[in-house]
Every structure is written in C-alpha cells, then in structure tokens.
Design an enzyme around this catalytic site. Structure first.
Site, short mmCIF file in Angstrom:
data_model
loop_
_atom_site.label_atom_id
_atom_site.label_comp_id
_atom_site.label_asym_id
_atom_site.label_seq_id
_atom_site.Cartn_x
_atom_site.Cartn_y
_atom_site.Cartn_z
N GLY A 144 0.03 -1.51 11.10
CA GLY A 144 1.38 -1.35 11.65
C GLY A 144 1.33 -1.37 13.16
N ILE A 146 0.64 1.04 15.37
CA ILE A 146 -0.55 1.67 15.95
C ILE A 146 -1.81 0.92 15.52
CG2 ILE A 146 -1.91 3.81 16.03
CD1 ILE A 146 0.78 5.33 15.78
N ARG A 167 0.52 -2.63 2.01
CA ARG A 167 1.22 -2.94 0.76
C ARG A 167 1.26 -4.43 0.51
NH1 ARG A 167 6.15 0.69 2.40
NH2 ARG A 167 5.43 -0.29 4.33
N ARG A 170 0.16 -9.16 6.21
CA ARG A 170 1.05 -9.35 7.36
C ARG A 170 0.46 -10.48 8.21
NH1 ARG A 170 3.54 -4.69 10.00
NH2 ARG A 170 3.92 -3.02 8.51
N ARG A 227 -2.56 10.93 9.07
CA ARG A 227 -2.21 12.28 8.62
C ARG A 227 -3.37 12.80 7.78
NH1 ARG A 227 0.95 12.34 12.16
NH2 ARG A 227 3.22 12.51 12.03
N GLU A 256 -3.21 21.94 9.31
CA GLU A 256 -3.31 22.01 10.77
C GLU A 256 -2.67 23.31 11.22
OE1 GLU A 256 -1.70 18.46 12.53
OE2 GLU A 256 -3.17 17.19 11.56
N HIS A 275 -5.00 17.10 16.75
CA HIS A 275 -3.79 16.27 16.65
C HIS A 275 -3.19 15.98 18.04
CE1 HIS A 275 -0.24 15.19 13.80
NE2 HIS A 275 -0.24 14.41 14.87
P1 NDP Z 1 4.14 1.78 11.13
O1 NDP Z 1 5.27 2.03 10.19
O2 NDP Z 1 4.27 0.68 12.13
O3 NDP Z 1 2.81 1.53 10.30
C1 NDP Z 1 2.55 2.18 9.11
C2 NDP Z 1 1.49 1.43 8.39
O4 NDP Z 1 1.20 2.10 7.15
C3 NDP Z 1 1.90 0.00 8.04
O5 NDP Z 1 0.91 -0.87 8.53
C4 NDP Z 1 1.92 0.00 6.53
O6 NDP Z 1 1.45 -1.25 6.07
C5 NDP Z 1 0.90 1.09 6.23
N1 NDP Z 1 1.02 1.51 4.84
C6 NDP Z 1 2.11 1.98 4.20
N2 NDP Z 1 1.82 2.19 2.90
C7 NDP Z 1 0.53 1.81 2.74
C8 NDP Z 1 -0.36 1.80 1.64
N3 NDP Z 1 0.05 2.18 0.43
N4 NDP Z 1 -1.63 1.39 1.85
C9 NDP Z 1 -2.06 1.00 3.08
N5 NDP Z 1 -1.26 0.98 4.15
C10 NDP Z 1 0.01 1.39 3.98
O7 NDP Z 1 3.88 3.18 11.83
P2 NDP Z 1 3.04 3.48 13.18
O8 NDP Z 1 1.92 2.50 13.31
O9 NDP Z 1 3.97 3.67 14.31
O10 NDP Z 1 2.45 4.94 12.81
C11 NDP Z 1 1.58 5.09 11.70
C12 NDP Z 1 1.29 6.55 11.41
O11 NDP Z 1 0.46 7.10 12.41
C13 NDP Z 1 2.52 7.45 11.41
O12 NDP Z 1 3.18 7.41 10.16
C14 NDP Z 1 1.94 8.81 11.70
O13 NDP Z 1 1.64 9.48 10.51
C15 NDP Z 1 0.64 8.50 12.42
N6 NDP Z 1 0.66 8.95 13.82
C16 NDP Z 1 -0.27 9.87 14.25
C17 NDP Z 1 -0.29 10.29 15.57
C18 NDP Z 1 -1.30 11.29 16.05
O14 NDP Z 1 -1.01 12.02 16.97
N7 NDP Z 1 -2.49 11.31 15.49
C19 NDP Z 1 0.70 9.83 16.53
C20 NDP Z 1 1.61 8.83 16.00
C21 NDP Z 1 1.58 8.44 14.68
P3 NDP Z 1 2.41 -2.23 5.20
O15 NDP Z 1 3.82 -2.05 5.72
O16 NDP Z 1 1.85 -3.57 5.49
O17 NDP Z 1 2.23 -1.76 3.84
#
Ligand code: NDP
Length: 310
Positions: A144, A146, A167, A170, A227, A256, A275
């Site tokens: 996604g 990040i 899922r 891409r 997470r 956490e 975190h």
């Molecule tokens: P995006 O929505 O851009 O990306 C989420 C990703 O999760 C997509 O690539 C999606 O892939 C993937 N995903 C969803 N379901 C599945 C699955 N079943 N199997 C594998 N991959 C899956 O969000 P961001 O990149 O902006 O953020 C991602 C996450 O990072 C956030 O949800 C948050 O939990 C975490 N985060 C942590 C931070 C920290 O401080 N450590 C800070 C910011 C975010 P696809 O759509 O191709 O399925």
C-alpha cells in the site's frame, strides 16, 4: 440577530500545536481539551463529552491512518462519519521501517551495548556480524502507501528482488520496483527480509504465525510496522529463541505497551520500539491539523479532507 449556537468539541489528549490552533480558530466551536499526554481517565472523559457534538455522535476524527481501533459495524449502523490521516505519515513511517530494519539486521542495539559493557575487546572477524541488504530479496506484506514508500527507500541499498502479497496484484504500483506478486507462503520462504506493512483486518490477524515462521529462512529478518495483532507473538518468540529465524524488529506489539516482563524482551535478536512510526514533530503537527480539519468539516456537514469510505 439570533445567537449562534456553538458546537462543543472535546479533545481527549494533548495534540500538536497546528491542530490545536485550527480548532481554537473555529469561531463556531467551543473547544475544551484534556491537557495531558496520558490517556484520559474514564470519569473525565464522561464529564468532558457531556453535550459534545462528537459524542452525540456525529463525527469521529482519528489522528491515525489505521482504523482497526474503531467499531466500524456500529459506526456504519449509526451513520457516523469518520476522518483519518492517510498519506501525511507515509514517508515518516517508511523511514522508521527502514531504520528498524537496518538496526535489526546489523545488530545495532547489541553492538551499542557491547561498547558500554566492555564486551568490545579486539577486532574479530565474525563478531557481531549481521545480514546486509545488497543482493537480497525483500518481501513486503501489503504494498500500500507505506509498503511502496518502504520499497522506494530500500531499492538504492541494492536489493535484488522485491516480492509482495495482498488481496490482489497491484501491477501499476509494483512496476516501479519490478515487484513480484506471490502467495504468503512463497514470500515467507523466499525473502531475506520480510516487512509487514498491511492493515489489520480479520484476514490479516495472526497472519504471521508458526506456519509462516517455519517457512522462513534461518537467516531471514522479520520486521513489523503495521499492527501487533498481525503477528502471533508466542510463535514469533519460539522462532527467535530456537534460531528458526535470525532476528525481528517490531514497532508495534500486542498489547501496547508491551509488559516489561514479556519474554520477547529477553531476546538479543529482537528489537522493539514503542510504536513511533509517525513520530516526527513535523508529521505529528500535520496529522493533528488534518484531524482538526476533518473534524470541523464533519461537524459543519462539509466534505472532509480525508474521510474514510465506509
Ligand atoms: P494502505 O491502505 O495504503 O495499505 C494497506 C495494505 O494492506 C494494502 O497494501 C493492502 O493490500 C494490504 N492488505 C489488506 N488486506 C490484506 C491481506 N489480507 N493480506 C495482505 N495484505 C493486505 O495503508 P497504509 O500503507 O497507509 O498503512 C498501512 C498500515 O500501517 C495501517 O493500516 C496501519 O495499521 C499501519 N501504520 C503503522 C504506523 C506506525 O506507527 N507503526 C503508522 C502508520 C500506519 P491490497 O489492497 O493489495 O490487498
């Protein structure tokens, strides 16, 4: 003239200046804040939200891109609008992911400790050797916002191959890194470095479990910045303690904060951060401003700058 009814906004935590100022400037709002870095006690929360518009409850504004902490079914049922903060924290979180990867694979915490405790005696050919990124295969779970920002930063380190899961493929985003879409077991088996950057959903909860770690190379390094609940921590502990995998770096845990007597904290090959993915002054300020603007737009019935599509 009819008296203007002010909307009551209660902010449940100390937030950075930009967001605070944006709320204070909103002439149609009366803002009160729980002025502490610590979570608000339940009693104070109940007192503070009495009569607040958000609590009726029309709008939720979360200062995060993750929304796994929200009761989405109930929110949908009640027609509550949700604002969140995607994009503005992407680069900062990717930077932290790369920092954590390098810290873990080159064993920096152990090395720093050895300097302090007198373990540094002479130069020794095999002492504190780790694993480097040059010519490696990096697997990213969730390409996604990040995930892509991490790949973009890792490419110049000489990574040979990028793999990713999700899922669905891409192809447009993957083209920049010639990243190959593979199954989760394939990613586990082929990667030298695995980085978890997906969102937490019912499908990703516990995704990195015993089976997953069993498939990994013994020389591989596992990083999670998404997470804590994406990982089965008991299984991760076993994999690290038994040498099934080389090392792990976690910016997120479950729960956490992680209790200070948690077994993972006894391991030299596990680096745990509290975190801090998005924790730079600039990014937290920007997040607070976006969260404030989402809230104000939601209260006024206007389009939010970043509204979660439910
Ligand atoms: P995006 O929505 O851009 O990306 C989420 C990703 O999760 C997509 O690539 C999606 O892939 C993937 N995903 C969803 N379901 C599945 C699955 N079943 N199997 C594998 N991959 C899956 O969000 P961001 O990149 O902006 O953020 C991602 C996450 O990072 C956030 O949800 C948050 O939990 C975490 N985060 C942590 C931070 C920290 O401080 N450590 C800070 C910011 C975010 P696809 O759509 O191709 O399925």
């Amino acid at each position: 003239m009819r008296p203007v009814r002010l909307m009551k906004v209660f902010v449940t935590r100390r937030i950075p200046a930009e967001g605070r100022v944006a709320l204070a400037r909103a002439a149609d709002c009366e803002v009160e804040q729980w002025d502490s870095d610590e979570p608000i006690p339940a009693k104070e929360l109940e007192r503070g939200v009495a009569g607040a518009h958000g609590a009726n409850l029309k709008v939720i504004s979360t200062m995060s891109v993750g929304f796994d902490h929200l009761a989405l079914d109930e929110i949908k049922k009640r027609g509550i609008r949700v604002g969140y903060t995607p994009d503005v924290l992407t680069d900062t979180t990717a930077e932290l992911a790369v920092s954590l990867l390098l810290t873990t694979c080159r064993r920096l915490p152990e090395a720093i400790e050895e300097v302090k405790n007198g373990g540094w005696t002479s130069w020794k050919p095999l002492w504190l050797c780790g694993y480097g990124l040059t010519q490696s295969t990096v697997g990213i779970i969730g390409l996604g916002r990040i995930g892509q920002a991490i790949a973009r930063r890792l490419k110049p380190f000489g990574v040979q191959r990028f793999l990713y899961t999700g899922r669905q493929p891409r192809p447009e985003e993957a083209a920049e890194f010639q990243a190959e879409f593979v199954s989760t077991p394939e990613l586990a088996a082929q990667s030298d470095f695995i980085i978890v950057a997906c969102s937490l959903t019912p499908a990703t909860e516990g995704l990195c479990n015993k089976d997953f770690f069993q498939k990994m190379k013994e020389t591989a390094v596992f990083i999670n910045i998404s997470r804590g609940d994406v990982v089965n921590q008991d299984d991760l502990y076993q994999a690290l303690a038994s040498g099934k995998i080389a090392a792990a770096g976690l910016d997120v845990t479950s729960p956490e904060p992680l209790p200070t007597n948690h077994p993972l904290l006894t391991l030299k090959n596990c680096v745990i951060l509290p975190h801090i993915g998005s924790a730079t002054y600039r990014t937290r300020n920007t997040m607070s401003l976006l969260a404030a603007n989402n809230l104000l737009a939601g209260l006024r019935g206007e389009p939010m700058p970043s509204e979660l599509k439910l």
